[in-house]
Design a protein around this motif. Structure first.
Motif, PDB file in Angstrom:
ATOM      1  N   MET A  29      -8.169 -35.941 -23.836  1.00 34.36           N
ATOM      2  CA  MET A  29      -6.892 -36.065 -24.560  1.00 34.36           C
ATOM      3  C   MET A  29      -7.141 -36.047 -26.061  1.00 34.36           C
ATOM      4  O   MET A  29      -6.444 -35.371 -26.816  1.00 34.36           O
ATOM      5  N   ALA A  31      -9.547 -34.705 -27.601  1.00 33.97           N
ATOM      6  CA  ALA A  31      -9.897 -33.347 -28.007  1.00 33.97           C
ATOM      7  C   ALA A  31      -8.651 -32.466 -28.079  1.00 33.97           C
ATOM      8  O   ALA A  31      -8.461 -31.730 -29.044  1.00 33.97           O
ATOM      9  N   TRP A  32      -7.810 -32.567 -27.072  1.00 32.88           N
ATOM     10  CA  TRP A  32      -6.624 -31.706 -27.050  1.00 32.88           C
ATOM     11  C   TRP A  32      -5.718 -31.989 -28.241  1.00 32.88           C
ATOM     12  O   TRP A  32      -5.202 -31.076 -28.878  1.00 32.88           O
ATOM     13  N   VAL A  33      -5.535 -33.280 -28.535  1.00 37.15           N
ATOM     14  CA  VAL A  33      -4.648 -33.631 -29.635  1.00 37.15           C
ATOM     15  C   VAL A  33      -5.223 -33.117 -30.952  1.00 37.15           C
ATOM     16  O   VAL A  33      -4.490 -32.795 -31.880  1.00 37.15           O
ATOM     17  N   ASP A  35      -6.874 -30.326 -31.305  1.00 34.79           N
ATOM     18  CA  ASP A  35      -7.089 -28.875 -31.173  1.00 34.79           C
ATOM     19  C   ASP A  35      -8.523 -28.527 -30.793  1.00 34.79           C
ATOM     20  O   ASP A  35      -9.032 -27.486 -31.179  1.00 34.79           O
ATOM     21  N   ARG A  36      -9.175 -29.410 -30.041  1.00 30.93           N
ATOM     22  CA  ARG A  36     -10.514 -29.104 -29.560  1.00 30.93           C
ATOM     23  C   ARG A  36     -10.456 -28.901 -28.053  1.00 30.93           C
ATOM     24  O   ARG A  36      -9.387 -28.899 -27.470  1.00 30.93           O
ATOM     25  N   VAL A  37     -11.631 -28.734 -27.438  1.00 30.92           N
ATOM     26  CA  VAL A  37     -11.679 -28.532 -25.991  1.00 30.92           C
ATOM     27  C   VAL A  37     -12.120 -29.799 -25.273  1.00 30.92           C
ATOM     28  O   VAL A  37     -11.590 -30.151 -24.228  1.00 30.92           O
ATOM     29  N   LEU A 316      -2.042 -41.124 -25.887  1.00 29.76           N
ATOM     30  CA  LEU A 316      -1.360 -40.281 -26.874  1.00 29.76           C
ATOM     31  C   LEU A 316      -1.086 -41.085 -28.141  1.00 29.76           C
ATOM     32  O   LEU A 316      -1.253 -40.587 -29.254  1.00 29.76           O
ATOM     33  N   VAL A 317      -0.691 -42.354 -27.946  1.00 29.98           N
ATOM     34  CA  VAL A 317      -0.377 -43.204 -29.098  1.00 29.98           C
ATOM     35  C   VAL A 317      -1.612 -43.388 -29.973  1.00 29.98           C
ATOM     36  O   VAL A 317      -1.524 -43.463 -31.186  1.00 29.98           O
ATOM     37  N   TRP A 319      -3.738 -41.408 -31.029  1.00 32.69           N
ATOM     38  CA  TRP A 319      -3.927 -40.398 -32.067  1.00 32.69           C
ATOM     39  C   TRP A 319      -2.657 -40.174 -32.872  1.00 32.69           C
ATOM     40  O   TRP A 319      -2.598 -39.279 -33.694  1.00 32.69           O
ATOM     41  N   SER A 320      -1.596 -40.948 -32.600  1.00 35.04           N
ATOM     42  CA  SER A 320      -0.338 -40.726 -33.304  1.00 35.04           C
ATOM     43  C   SER A 320      -0.144 -41.671 -34.470  1.00 35.04           C
ATOM     44  O   SER A 320       0.647 -41.381 -35.355  1.00 35.04           O
TER      45      SER A 320
ATOM     46  N   PHE B  27       7.561 -43.580 -35.871  1.00 39.85           N
ATOM     47  CA  PHE B  27       6.662 -43.526 -34.718  1.00 39.85           C
ATOM     48  C   PHE B  27       6.956 -42.308 -33.866  1.00 39.85           C
ATOM     49  O   PHE B  27       6.047 -41.581 -33.450  1.00 39.85           O
ATOM     50  N   GLY B  30       5.531 -39.281 -35.503  1.00 44.87           N
ATOM     51  CA  GLY B  30       4.093 -39.150 -35.284  1.00 44.87           C
ATOM     52  C   GLY B  30       3.777 -38.677 -33.886  1.00 44.87           C
ATOM     53  O   GLY B  30       2.932 -37.814 -33.664  1.00 44.87           O
ATOM     54  N   LEU B  31       4.504 -39.235 -32.932  1.00 47.62           N
ATOM     55  CA  LEU B  31       4.266 -38.877 -31.535  1.00 47.62           C
ATOM     56  C   LEU B  31       4.603 -37.411 -31.304  1.00 47.62           C
ATOM     57  O   LEU B  31       3.905 -36.714 -30.560  1.00 47.62           O
ATOM     58  N   THR B  34       1.683 -35.295 -32.505  1.00 47.92           N
ATOM     59  CA  THR B  34       0.571 -35.349 -31.554  1.00 47.92           C
ATOM     60  C   THR B  34       0.886 -34.500 -30.331  1.00 47.92           C
ATOM     61  O   THR B  34       0.039 -33.766 -29.839  1.00 47.92           O
ATOM     62  N   HIS B  37       0.438 -30.770 -30.833  1.00 49.06           N
ATOM     63  CA  HIS B  37      -0.959 -30.325 -30.766  1.00 49.06           C
ATOM     64  C   HIS B  37      -1.477 -30.355 -29.336  1.00 49.06           C
ATOM     65  O   HIS B  37      -2.211 -29.463 -28.916  1.00 49.06           O
ATOM     66  N   LEU B  38      -1.086 -31.401 -28.603  1.00 53.85           N
ATOM     67  CA  LEU B  38      -1.509 -31.508 -27.204  1.00 53.85           C
ATOM     68  C   LEU B  38      -1.028 -30.295 -26.421  1.00 53.85           C
ATOM     69  O   LEU B  38      -1.777 -29.665 -25.673  1.00 53.85           O
ATOM     70  N   SER B  41      -2.968 -27.146 -27.355  1.00 55.11           N
ATOM     71  CA  SER B  41      -4.313 -27.117 -26.785  1.00 55.11           C
ATOM     72  C   SER B  41      -4.257 -26.792 -25.306  1.00 55.11           C
ATOM     73  O   SER B  41      -5.080 -26.035 -24.800  1.00 55.11           O
ATOM     74  N   ALA B  46      -6.812 -24.015 -28.529  1.00 53.28           N
ATOM     75  CA  ALA B  46      -7.794 -24.849 -29.219  1.00 53.28           C
ATOM     76  C   ALA B  46      -8.670 -23.975 -30.106  1.00 53.28           C
ATOM     77  O   ALA B  46      -8.902 -22.809 -29.807  1.00 53.28           O
ATOM     78  N   VAL B  47      -9.123 -24.534 -31.230  1.00 54.99           N
ATOM     79  CA  VAL B  47      -9.901 -23.741 -32.172  1.00 54.99           C
ATOM     80  C   VAL B  47     -11.376 -23.692 -31.802  1.00 54.99           C
ATOM     81  O   VAL B  47     -12.136 -22.939 -32.389  1.00 54.99           O
ATOM     82  N   THR B  48     -11.798 -24.505 -30.825  1.00 60.94           N
ATOM     83  CA  THR B  48     -13.204 -24.565 -30.447  1.00 60.94           C
ATOM     84  C   THR B  48     -13.685 -23.221 -29.910  1.00 60.94           C
ATOM     85  O   THR B  48     -12.971 -22.558 -29.172  1.00 60.94           O
TER      86      THR B  48
END
Lengths: 409, 181
Positions: A29, A31-33, A35-37, A316-317, A319-320, B27, B30-31, B34, B37-38, B41, B46-48
């Motif tokens: 999670m 990573a996904w948030v 933009d990673r894998v 999720l919270v 990273w928010s 809040f 912010g959510l 997030t 992006h979720l 991905s 994803a940029v990886t």
């Protein structure tokens, strides 16, 4: 006896597996948030068995096993300056307290008779414990001891700072946690988690709807008690290098990390059971005390789904929201959460009393009560946000003379 | 410095609006970020770069600074004239040249041996800039590995073979100076 042992095995096995895989989920999670894998490589290393076979990746599902083996095989270093007995005792006590909580937390409703005996099987390790919530509270306060012992025994200022912050935070947030639950207990008249769920299933009104203020207070306090972001000041990697478990390594560190995840899982269980109707879902699970096999299994599935969703929200919270500053954290507990909890308690009592006096049990009355509760919630929230703002300017003031300013700093 | 120092500029914090005071709207904001992006991905944005299976893409491989090569001229001879300018420019002192009298008419010297310690090199590209005949260049080969330190000291033949391997994908940067391409 056998029944209880089987249930203990299922709960401990399930929790440990769940904690391991939630670590993986948390990393994915994160990573996904961002933009990673994330870790997606470790799977079944089949090429180790036979050179011609290819490794299976399985979305990184082998990662928890690899992590566990790594933690166990790593050198378990005990620094020379620590208090050895307390140093060993701390991770044990925190894990035991975290696991013991689940003795009174049901993981389903009830199974029909005929599986082991002619009695129906309640899906909780100690069925009929009338003081379930009290046990949960008592054990969650013991968890503070693990943290403080760890920080104290480490004999390291960062560990100790983390432990101190942690004790202040956990003690401060236990109040709103209790106040949030108080409304639920008032409405059901029982401390038994099973009865609390049944009460919601019978009316079909989850307490998140009828006591929104209590729900918010409990939800926030549960985040703080589980030391999850934005309330992870006990650990805060960026400032305290991990806080109370800085000096730990190997299997002892693993125990701390598992205990942390168990706290989060326990918090999710409590949130779901107290405010989201536990195993109840409209039209699917029914509400009677003696379900058939289909309903009994559906109830377990519904409960697990809800808990999974709450845990996803926890992740999720993370990273928010940025972490609170410590004075903001304390101000939030004492100036915002505590009054809101008290308002909720009074509101629940008043609405309950109003309902009893009116003698009206129609659905319209239910709706009216829910509407009143939400109005109270919004009014209290807006009122508190203007009366006790979280932002406090604690810089030295320009209008004071230099001597005063120096003493302020 | 005292707080009443005239050089201190006091900046007031901006006042919070209604949503800031109520906290919850912020809040949700912010959510939402997030969650966006979720979602991206999970849709595979994803940029990886999954490295061994997937090669990284360079915007311009001609300006990437990877393994060195020694260029050859149109007759297949090494272009280097053993002037030592690259070895002088090198801040890591990783270039070692032994120059002897050239057997060819068009130059006085050529390198009998030309070695670069690839482990010592910091890939700054100063040798490339210093070279007056564009003999030494950095390629876009980034995955440089070896099993020993000795293996990572590249001699003249190795550096020339890097040129042979990369001359098709990466033309010499100034063909006007008599390059092969």
């Amino acid at each position: 006896m056998i029944e209880a042992l089987i249930k203990i095995a299922i709960v401990i096995g399930g929790l440990m597996t769940a904690a391991a895989y939630f670590v993986l989920l948390e990393r994915r999670m994160a990573a996904w948030v961002q933009d990673r894998v994330g870790p997606n490589r470790v799977g079944a290393p089949l090429s180790q068995l036979n050179k011609s076979w290819k490794d299976l990746r399985l979305f990184g599902l082998g990662q928890p096993a690899a992590d566990g083996v790594k933690f166990i095989l790593k050198e378990e270093y005990t620094p020379a300056h620590v208090d050895k007995r307390l140093f060993v005792l701390a991770p044990i006590s925190i894990l035991v307290a975290a696991l013991a909580t689940f003795a009174v937390i049901p993981f389903g409703s009830i199974l029909p008779p005929g599986l082991l005996s002619d009695e129906p099987i309640a899906l909780v390790i100690s069925p009929g414990a009338g003081v379930g919530m009290l046990v949960v509270f008592a054990l969650s306060s013991i968890a503070v001891y693990g943290v403080i012992l760890g920080g104290w025994a480490s004999n390291n200022k960062y560990s100790f700072l983390g432990a101190l912050r942690s004790s202040a935070q956990l003690i401060a947030y236990e109040l709103p946690l209790g106040l949030g639950i108080l409304g639920v207990i008032l409405a059901t008249g029982s401390l038994d988690l099973d009865k609390i769920i049944s009460a919601q299933a019978e009316t079909g009104w989850w307490f998140a709807f009828t006591q929104p203020l209590g729900f918010f207070v409990f939800f926030v306090a549960a985040f703080a008690e589980a030391a999850r972001l934005p309330f992870d000041l006990p650990e805060c990697e960026q400032e305290l290098i991990g806080g109370y478990h800085t000096e730990y390594s190997g299997i002892k560190l693993l125990l701390f990390l598992v205990a942390e995840f168990l706290h989060m899982i326990a918090a999710s269980f409590l949130i779901v059971m107290l405010f989201f109707g536990g195993w109840h879902f409209w039209f699917i699970t029914g509400a009677d005390a003696n379900p058939g096999w289909v309903q009994a299994i559906l109830r377990v599935a519904v409960l697990m789904t809800k808990i999974f969703l709450v845990i996803l929200f926890f992740m999720l919270v993370r990273w928010s929201w940025p972490r609170f500053r410590f004075d903001q954290l304390m101000a939030f507990a004492w100036k915002v959460m505590l009054p809101l909890g008290l308002i909720n308690f009074v509101a629940v009592a008043a609405i309950d009393q109003f309902r009893t006096i009116s003698g009206n049990t129609s659905p319209g009355m239910d709706l009216l009560c829910v509407a009143v509760a939400w109005v109270i919630c919004i009014v209290a929230w807006v009122g508190i946000s203007f009366a006790g703002p979280l932002v406090a300017d604690n810089r030295p003031r320009a209008d004071l003379n230099p001597f005063d300013i120096d003493s302020q700093i | 410095m005292k707080a009443d120092d005239p050089n201190i500029k006091w900046v007031e914090e901006p006042k919070l609006g209604l949503s800031g005071k109520m906290y919850a709207p912020m809040f949700v904001q912010g959510l939402a970020t997030t969650f966006k992006h979720l979602k991206n991905s999970l849709q595979g944005k994803a940029v990886t770069v999954s490295y061994p299976e997937q090669e990284p893409q360079f915007d311009n491989p001609l300006i990437y600074r990877g393994v060195h090569r020694l260029n050859k001229d149109s007759q297949g001879r090494v272009k280097c004239v053993a002037c030592f300018l690259c070895a002088t420019a090198c801040p890591a002192h990783c270039i070692d040249i032994i120059g002897i009298e050239s057997p060819w008419e068009d130059r006085e010297k050529y390198p009998e041996s030309f070695t670069i310690d690839e482990l010592r090199c910091i890939y700054c590209g100063m040798c490339e800039e210093a070279c007056p005949v564009d003999a030494i260049e950095l390629t876009s080969l980034y995955n440089l590995t070896g099993r020993s330190r000795e293996e990572m000291i590249f001699d003249k033949e190795k550096l020339l073979s890097v040129y042979d391997a990369t001359k098709d994908t990466e033309p010499m940067r100034s063909p006007g100076m008599g390059g092969a391409v």
